[in-house]
Design a protein around this motif. Structure first.
Motif, PDB file in Angstrom:
ATOM      1  N   SER A  38       0.689  -1.158  -0.027  1.00 57.08           N
ATOM      2  CA  SER A  38       0.113   0.047   0.050  1.00 57.08           C
ATOM      3  C   SER A  38       0.831   1.297  -0.097  1.00 57.08           C
ATOM      4  CB  SER A  38      -0.934  -0.114   1.273  1.00 57.08           C
ATOM      5  OG  SER A  38      -1.746   1.238   1.151  1.00 57.08           O
ATOM      6  N   TRP A  39       1.910   1.164   0.793  1.00 54.71           N
ATOM      7  CA  TRP A  39       2.822   2.453   0.692  1.00 54.71           C
ATOM      8  C   TRP A  39       3.398   2.640  -0.369  1.00 54.71           C
ATOM      9  CZ3 TRP A  39       7.872   3.763   0.024  1.00 54.71           C
ATOM     10  CH2 TRP A  39       8.070   4.883   0.384  1.00 54.71           C
ATOM     11  N   CYS A  40       4.056   1.427  -1.025  1.00 52.25           N
ATOM     12  CA  CYS A  40       4.623   1.613  -2.475  1.00 52.25           C
ATOM     13  C   CYS A  40       3.709   2.123  -3.208  1.00 52.25           C
ATOM     14  CB  CYS A  40       5.312   0.376  -2.845  1.00 52.25           C
ATOM     15  SG  CYS A  40       6.709  -0.012  -2.007  1.00 52.25           S
ATOM     16  N   GLY A  44       3.899   5.757  -5.507  1.00 54.51           N
ATOM     17  CA  GLY A  44       4.197   5.693  -7.246  1.00 54.51           C
ATOM     18  C   GLY A  44       5.204   4.627  -7.513  1.00 54.51           C
ATOM     19  N   PHE A  45       5.128   3.687  -6.687  1.00 56.65           N
ATOM     20  CA  PHE A  45       6.223   2.562  -6.907  1.00 56.65           C
ATOM     21  C   PHE A  45       5.197   1.288  -7.452  1.00 56.65           C
ATOM     22  CE2 PHE A  45       8.866   5.126  -3.891  1.00 56.65           C
ATOM     23  CZ  PHE A  45       9.825   5.569  -4.924  1.00 56.65           C
ATOM     24  N   ASP A  46       4.789   1.430  -8.540  1.00 61.66           N
ATOM     25  CA  ASP A  46       3.564   0.243  -8.671  1.00 61.66           C
ATOM     26  C   ASP A  46       4.132  -1.118  -8.990  1.00 61.66           C
ATOM     27  OD1 ASP A  46       1.764   2.401  -8.887  1.00 61.66           O
ATOM     28  OD2 ASP A  46       1.471   2.583 -10.920  1.00 61.66           O
ATOM     29  N   ASN A  47       5.250  -1.283  -9.470  1.00 64.97           N
ATOM     30  CA  ASN A  47       5.834  -2.726  -9.811  1.00 64.97           C
ATOM     31  C   ASN A  47       6.264  -3.129  -8.282  1.00 64.97           C
ATOM     32  OD1 ASN A  47       5.748  -2.941 -12.479  1.00 64.97           O
ATOM     33  ND2 ASN A  47       7.449  -1.253 -12.435  1.00 64.97           N
ATOM     34  N   GLU A  88       3.132   3.222   7.685  1.00 63.34           N
ATOM     35  CA  GLU A  88       4.436   4.161   7.147  1.00 63.34           C
ATOM     36  C   GLU A  88       5.627   3.683   7.296  1.00 63.34           C
ATOM     37  OE1 GLU A  88       3.079   6.649   5.751  1.00 63.34           O
ATOM     38  OE2 GLU A  88       1.045   6.439   6.410  1.00 63.34           O
ATOM     39  N   PHE A  89       6.384   3.978   6.152  1.00 63.45           N
ATOM     40  CA  PHE A  89       7.701   3.704   6.035  1.00 63.45           C
ATOM     41  C   PHE A  89       8.536   5.094   5.612  1.00 63.45           C
ATOM     42  CE2 PHE A  89       5.107   0.212   5.462  1.00 63.45           C
ATOM     43  CZ  PHE A  89       5.736  -0.911   6.261  1.00 63.45           C
ATOM     44  N   GLU A  90       9.850   4.825   6.176  1.00 55.99           N
ATOM     45  CA  GLU A  90      10.544   6.544   5.993  1.00 55.99           C
ATOM     46  C   GLU A  90      10.771   6.549   4.755  1.00 55.99           C
ATOM     47  OE1 GLU A  90      13.624   6.828   8.653  1.00 55.99           O
ATOM     48  OE2 GLU A  90      12.231   6.742  10.551  1.00 55.99           O
ATOM     49  N   THR A  91      11.310   5.505   3.920  1.00 56.02           N
ATOM     50  CA  THR A  91      11.909   5.662   2.553  1.00 56.02           C
ATOM     51  C   THR A  91      11.522   4.462   1.746  1.00 56.02           C
ATOM     52  OG1 THR A  91      13.843   4.732   3.065  1.00 56.02           O
ATOM     53  CG2 THR A  91      13.921   7.169   3.261  1.00 56.02           C
ATOM     54  N   PHE A  92      11.601   4.597   0.326  1.00 51.60           N
ATOM     55  CA  PHE A  92      11.507   3.197  -0.510  1.00 51.60           C
ATOM     56  C   PHE A  92      12.266   2.195  -0.123  1.00 51.60           C
ATOM     57  CE2 PHE A  92      12.010   2.048  -5.184  1.00 51.60           C
ATOM     58  CZ  PHE A  92      11.133   1.113  -5.048  1.00 51.60           C
ATOM     59  N   LYS A  93      13.673   2.609   0.138  1.00 54.63           N
ATOM     60  CA  LYS A  93      14.791   1.742   0.531  1.00 54.63           C
ATOM     61  C   LYS A  93      14.372   1.204   1.747  1.00 54.63           C
ATOM     62  CE  LYS A  93      19.894   0.934   1.122  1.00 54.63           C
ATOM     63  NZ  LYS A  93      21.127   1.718   0.934  1.00 54.63           N
ATOM     64  N   SER A  94      13.882   1.731   2.828  1.00 53.74           N
ATOM     65  CA  SER A  94      13.778   1.388   4.189  1.00 53.74           C
ATOM     66  C   SER A  94      12.544   0.104   3.826  1.00 53.74           C
ATOM     67  CB  SER A  94      13.237   2.368   5.194  1.00 53.74           C
ATOM     68  OG  SER A  94      11.876   2.737   4.889  1.00 53.74           O
ATOM     69  N   GLU A 156      19.628   8.157  -7.286  1.00 53.18           N
ATOM     70  CA  GLU A 156      19.604   9.717  -7.849  1.00 53.18           C
ATOM     71  C   GLU A 156      18.860   9.497  -9.226  1.00 53.18           C
ATOM     72  OE1 GLU A 156      21.066  12.059  -5.958  1.00 53.18           O
ATOM     73  OE2 GLU A 156      21.327  10.344  -4.706  1.00 53.18           O
ATOM     74  N   GLY A 157      18.384  10.973  -9.316  1.00 56.14           N
ATOM     75  CA  GLY A 157      17.763  11.053 -10.852  1.00 56.14           C
ATOM     76  C   GLY A 157      16.468  10.069 -10.768  1.00 56.14           C
ATOM     77  N   THR A 158      16.611   9.358 -11.952  1.00 54.49           N
ATOM     78  CA  THR A 158      15.480   8.512 -12.103  1.00 54.49           C
ATOM     79  C   THR A 158      15.892   6.972 -11.692  1.00 54.49           C
ATOM     80  OG1 THR A 158      16.454   7.730 -14.348  1.00 54.49           O
ATOM     81  CG2 THR A 158      14.595   9.409 -14.371  1.00 54.49           C
ATOM     82  N   GLY A 159      16.584   6.861 -10.668  1.00 52.22           N
ATOM     83  CA  GLY A 159      17.061   5.799  -9.968  1.00 52.22           C
ATOM     84  C   GLY A 159      15.999   4.913  -9.391  1.00 52.22           C
ATOM     85  N   ARG A 160      15.353   5.449  -8.635  1.00 49.54           N
ATOM     86  CA  ARG A 160      14.033   4.727  -7.860  1.00 49.54           C
ATOM     87  C   ARG A 160      13.250   4.349  -8.954  1.00 49.54           C
ATOM     88  NH1 ARG A 160      14.163   9.496  -4.795  1.00 49.54           N
ATOM     89  NH2 ARG A 160      15.725   9.064  -2.969  1.00 49.54           N
ATOM     90  N   TRP A 161      12.885   4.846  -9.888  1.00 47.94           N
ATOM     91  CA  TRP A 161      12.090   4.456 -11.107  1.00 47.94           C
ATOM     92  C   TRP A 161      12.592   3.307 -11.734  1.00 47.94           C
ATOM     93  CZ3 TRP A 161      12.669   4.033 -16.384  1.00 47.94           C
ATOM     94  CH2 TRP A 161      11.370   4.065 -17.183  1.00 47.94           C
ATOM     95  N   GLU A 162      13.889   3.125 -11.855  1.00 49.71           N
ATOM     96  CA  GLU A 162      14.807   1.955 -12.372  1.00 49.71           C
ATOM     97  C   GLU A 162      14.701   1.073 -11.554  1.00 49.71           C
ATOM     98  OE1 GLU A 162      16.299   0.882 -15.168  1.00 49.71           O
ATOM     99  OE2 GLU A 162      15.703   2.728 -16.246  1.00 49.71           O
ATOM    100  N   ILE A 163      14.940   1.280 -10.221  1.00 53.05           N
ATOM    101  CA  ILE A 163      14.986   0.108  -9.026  1.00 53.05           C
ATOM    102  C   ILE A 163      13.527  -0.330  -8.997  1.00 53.05           C
ATOM    103  CG2 ILE A 163      14.842  -0.222  -6.512  1.00 53.05           C
ATOM    104  CD1 ILE A 163      16.933   2.012  -6.598  1.00 53.05           C
TER     105      ILE A 163
END
Ligand SMILES: [Fe+2]
Ligand SMILES: [Fe+2]
Length: 178
Positions: A38-40, A44-47, A88-94, A156-163
């Motif tokens: 749900s958080w993702c 905006g992290f659909d995948n 809730e989560f602090e960051t995408f990576k967390s 960085e940049g579009t990194g999170r989108w790539e991940i």
């Protein structure tokens, strides 16, 4: 009277209690993965959202596998009460750091159970949980590789989108020769 009641099952009280604890852990894992999904989705992290939803289903299946075993053995499988799910989560990576920690602690819990089964000479349950121990090799592998994407690709940049795009592609083929 107590001894008579145990005739209904080959499970000792201790092993039955450990199995019920594991049922609860799997249910908790399932609920946490769902909250992560749900958080993702909201961020905006659909995948990743879909990947985590799938993980949630898998944990539920693990729970049911244990649940059915306890009842099939004549024991009392307890429908677990699940509380304190982080929403809730602090960051995408967390999200994925927590996922890996969760898998490592599940492995440790199964290892402790295997040890108790061995000591109690409950070889039926010992054998039953081998499937889960094997499954944990895959679960830990995938969780580690997913987390590594954050360093390999960079945020960085579009990194999170790539991940996010790469996460569903992480697979374990350690037993592909089978
Ligand atoms: Fe699991
Ligand atoms: Fe898992």
């Amino acid at each position: 009277m107590k001894d008579l009641l145990r005739l209904r099952t080959s499970l000792s009280e201790e092993i039955e209690a450990l199995l019920n604890e594991q049922i609860k852990t799997e249910a908790y894992s399932s609920a946490v993965y769902l909250a992560m999904s749900s958080w993702c989705n909201r961020n905006g992290f659909d995948n990743s959202s879909k990947y985590l939803e799938k993980q949630s289903y898998e944990e539920r299946e693990h729970m049911m596998k244990l649940f059915r075993y306890v009842n099939d053995m004549g024991g009392h499988a307890i429908s677990p009460e699940i509380t304190n799910i982080p929403q809730e989560f602090e960051t995408f990576k967390s999200v994925f750091e927590i996922a890996l920690q969760q898998e490592i602690s599940v492995t440790a819990q199964f290892n402790r159970m295997a040890d108790r089964c061995f000591k109690a000479k409950d070889f039926m349950t010992f054998q039953f949980i081998q499937w889960f121990l094997k499954e944990q090799i895959e679960e830990e592998y995938v969780a580690r590789r997913v987390l590594e994407l954050f360093d390999v690709i960079g945020e960085e940049g579009t990194g999170r989108w790539e991940i996010d795009k790469h996460i569903p592609k992480v697979h374990y083929d350690g037993d592909s020769e089978e």
